[in-house]
Design an enzyme around this catalytic site. Structure first.
Site, PDB file in Angstrom:
ATOM      1  N   ASP A 209       0.848  -1.222   0.015  1.00 41.44           N
ATOM      2  CA  ASP A 209       0.049   0.005  -0.058  1.00 41.44           C
ATOM      3  C   ASP A 209       0.973   1.318  -0.047  1.00 41.44           C
ATOM      4  OD1 ASP A 209      -2.323   1.365   0.494  1.00 41.44           O
ATOM      5  OD2 ASP A 209      -3.379  -0.362   1.459  1.00 41.44           O
TER       6      ASP A 209
ATOM      7  N   ASP B 193      -3.140   4.807  -2.380  1.00 40.45           N
ATOM      8  CA  ASP B 193      -4.360   5.087  -1.411  1.00 40.45           C
ATOM      9  C   ASP B 193      -4.784   6.305  -2.106  1.00 40.45           C
ATOM     10  OD1 ASP B 193      -5.764   4.614   1.218  1.00 40.45           O
ATOM     11  OD2 ASP B 193      -4.917   6.718   1.517  1.00 40.45           O
TER      12      ASP B 193
ATOM     13  N   GLU C 259      -6.458   3.503  -6.034  1.00 40.89           N
ATOM     14  CA  GLU C 259      -7.690   3.466  -5.480  1.00 40.89           C
ATOM     15  C   GLU C 259      -8.531   4.672  -5.789  1.00 40.89           C
ATOM     16  OE1 GLU C 259     -10.062   3.732  -1.009  1.00 40.89           O
ATOM     17  OE2 GLU C 259      -8.149   4.713  -1.322  1.00 40.89           O
TER      18      GLU C 259
ATOM     19  N   HIS D 160     -11.206  -3.368   3.303  1.00 41.21           N
ATOM     20  CA  HIS D 160     -11.361  -2.964   4.623  1.00 41.21           C
ATOM     21  C   HIS D 160     -12.049  -1.728   5.029  1.00 41.21           C
ATOM     22  CE1 HIS D 160      -8.294  -0.541   2.846  1.00 41.21           C
ATOM     23  NE2 HIS D 160      -8.146  -0.042   3.965  1.00 41.21           N
ATOM     24  N   ASP D 161     -12.594  -0.994   3.993  1.00 38.70           N
ATOM     25  CA  ASP D 161     -13.467   0.293   3.955  1.00 38.70           C
ATOM     26  C   ASP D 161     -15.137   0.003   4.038  1.00 38.70           C
ATOM     27  OD1 ASP D 161     -11.156   1.568   4.551  1.00 38.70           O
ATOM     28  OD2 ASP D 161     -11.018   2.126   2.354  1.00 38.70           O
TER      29      ASP D 161
HETATM   30  C1  NOJ Z   1      -8.435   4.799   2.077  1.00 41.65           C
HETATM   31  C2  NOJ Z   1      -8.156   3.548   2.926  1.00 41.65           C
HETATM   32  O1  NOJ Z   1      -8.561   2.282   2.141  1.00 41.65           O
HETATM   33  C3  NOJ Z   1      -8.795   3.942   4.055  1.00 41.65           C
HETATM   34  O2  NOJ Z   1      -8.939   2.830   4.962  1.00 41.65           O
HETATM   35  C4  NOJ Z   1      -8.203   5.037   4.861  1.00 41.65           C
HETATM   36  O3  NOJ Z   1      -9.107   5.323   5.961  1.00 41.65           O
HETATM   37  C5  NOJ Z   1      -8.465   6.269   3.763  1.00 41.65           C
HETATM   38  N1  NOJ Z   1      -7.975   6.103   2.489  1.00 41.65           N
HETATM   39  C6  NOJ Z   1      -7.459   7.159   4.267  1.00 41.65           C
HETATM   40  O4  NOJ Z   1      -6.067   6.911   3.893  1.00 41.65           O
END
Ligand code: NOJ
Length: 535
Positions: A102, A204, A267, A328-329
């Site tokens: 990441d 990210d 992302e 994970h989000d």
């Molecule tokens: C995206 C990530 O997947 C998430 O988990 C994170 O909180 C935010 N970006 C900030 O980095």
């Protein structure tokens, strides 16, 4: 003779996301670590996974569980030492798999030495590395931009009397990517890991990296509903997806291209027509701008069908598609579409054209685990407690066995496990040929052995009702995929041609090996993968 197209590992392969806190704890502190991941590589290999993406493992105060980085070139002691990382990379490569890290370039931790310097005085050489701005005359924030994690995106610094911008927590100040020194510093971070042999990055919040220089206010969102995150009150028209971002992404790509066959995944949560611009001019942007449609769309055949086709049509020539089922989000797939549809979702992910990314535990049908209010850890949940936005439920420990704590840790797990882990775990499912795990594995293995499924063409098949239907085709073989996205039985009526073939994989294994032709009746929640005779 026609030249055979050469496919790269990240095109024909399958990516598995590991959330390192929750995968396997080897040292008993209740948090997963690198040694733990190494212990489980044989499992991933057994499943047929070809590449692993590991969420951040770097030194971090953990305000956002590793997405607030204080040293880009180190390893957080919770996860291990650099030797452990080197061992992990070696072990992954020895198994002929790839390792993707990441990269979090949009923001650092507020404890990163760059930010400590930047905030120390207005004339510090690193002042311009972050986004500092004066207050308005009345002392208010420079504009109306909101933080994804609630409240204003501006934080006042008492000492130097300016605001700094943070798209996420105030502990995650955004870097100023218009500053060439910032660019150089982050490119060096990339080279540090690429030199070690890392196979790529998942970048990210790529679409956040540039913001409007004039700091224009974001417009209000007319469709805002109070149950949603406060961030959704505005349309982030000026704080994300800005002109110039593609030049920046192209520069990052140039760094990747200094090395052989590395992958850059972005992302990006944007509508299709904006998303595909991240492939860049002449495909010199991100190799794979993450496609989150299966994560965000309503689960019905009509909606998904039209979006798949829109995506296929919008891809630039030579742009390789990809599909994500969870991360994970987001709530886990089983918690979004229900247990009954979880196998249908797996079949969809693993038969669409494009690189699939799956999230650890989804192969077991792991569900979101309800976390009592006093155990919530995710800042998004804590900052907006009335909105039910905590991401903890999808981040619970991997369920390996019926043993204590599902074999995840000898200590106290950092998040609780579900009550049913003794039944839903790797060990039990490995012994059960009808399990979700075997279903995933069989789909993965078939995809890896059949060019039609991994790299073949996609064509929609016209149908009505709740079925999603398409073919995948390569020289000598064609598969027809029928997915009933409803709970009720329905009939697939082929409108243009008669399909005949044999069911190879079905959500109910009893249906396999049967021949079908013409109109095909489907059970509710059924998915069929059919090898066609008239290939
Ligand atoms: C995206 C990530 O997947 C998430 O988990 C994170 O909180 C935010 N970006 C900030 O980095």
């Amino acid at each position: 003779m026609e030249q055979k197209q050469h496919y790269l590992w990240w095109q024909s392969g399958i990516i598995y996301q590991i959330y390192p806190r929750s995968f396997q704890d080897a040292d008993g502190d209740g948090v997963g670590d690198l040694k733990g991941i190494i212990q489980r590589l044989d499992y991933l290999k057994w499943m047929g996974i070809t590449a692993i993406w590991v969420s951040p493992i770097y030194p971090s105060p953990m305000a956002d569980f590793g997405y607030d980085i204080s040293d880009y070139c180190g390893i957080h002691p919770l996860f291990g030492q650099m030797e452990d990382f080197d061992a992990l990379l070696k072990e992954v490569h020895q198994r002929d798999m790839k390792l993707i890290l990441d990269l979090v370039p949009n923001h650092t931790s507020n404890q990163h030495p760059w930010f400590l310097e930047s905030r120390s005085s207005r004339d510090n050489p690193k002042r311009d590395w972050y986004l500092w701005h004066d207050a308005k005359e009345d002392g208010a924030e420079p504009n109306n931009w909101l933080s994804v994690f609630g409240g204003s995106a501006w934080e006042w610094d008492q000492q130097t009397e300016q605001y700094y911008y943070h798209a996420f927590l105030k502990e995650q100040p955004d870097l100023n990517w218009r500053n060439p020194e910032v660019q150089r510093a982050m490119f060096d971070v990339m080279r540090f890991w690429l030199d070690k042999g890392v196979d790529g990055f998942r970048v990210d919040v790529m679409w956040h990296m540039l913001k409007d220089e004039e700091l224009r206010d974001n417009p209000t969102n007319p469709d805002y509903e109070a149950s949603k995150s406060t961030y959704d009150q505005l349309i982030p028209a000026y704080s994300t997806d800005q002109p110039g971002i593609h030049d920046l992404v192209a520069k990052m790509r140039q760094v990747m291209d200094e090395y052989d066959e590395r992958v850059m995944i972005g992302e990006i949560y944007l509508p299709i027509h904006r998303l595909v611009t991240y492939y860049g001019q002449d495909n010199k942007g991100a190799h794979l701008p993450f496609n989150f449609m299966l994560v965000t769309l309503d689960w019905n055949a009509r909606t998904i069908r039209s979006h798949i086709d829109e995506y296929e049509g919008a891809l630039p020539a030579g742009g390789w598609p990809n599909w994500v089922i969870g991360n994970h989000d987001q709530p886990r797939i089983t918690s979004r579409v229900g247990n009954a549809q979880a196998k249908v979702a797996a079949m969809l992910l693993l038969t669409l054209r494009g690189t699939p990314t799956l999230y650890y535990g989804d192969e077991l049908g792991m569900r979101d685990v309800p976390i009592p209010p006093d155990e919530v850890q995710d800042p998004q949940g804590l900052n907006m407690p009335d909105k039910d936005l905590s991401r903890d439920p999808a981040r619970t420990p991997m369920q390996w066995s019926p043993a204590k704590n599902a074999g995840f840790t000898d200590g106290k797990p950092w998040l609780r496990l579900p009550d049913n882990y003794k039944r839903i775990n790797v060990e039990v499912q490995q012994a059960d040929n009808y399990s979700m795990l075997h279903f995933y594995r069989r789909l993965i293995k078939l995809r890896q052995s059949e060019a039609a499924l991994s790299i073949g063409d996609y064509a929609p098949v016209l149908t009505n009702g709740p079925i999603l239907t398409y073919t995948r085709k390569a020289e000598g073989s064609t598969f027809l995929i029928l997915l009933n996205l409803s709970h009720k039985p329905c009939i697939f009526r082929a409108q243009t041609e008669t399909y005949r073939g044999k069911i190879i994989i079905a959500t109910d294994p009893e249906r396999e090996e049967k021949t079908v032709s013409g109109n095909i009746a489907l059970y509710g929640d059924e998915g069929l993968l059919i090898a066609l005779d008239n290939a």
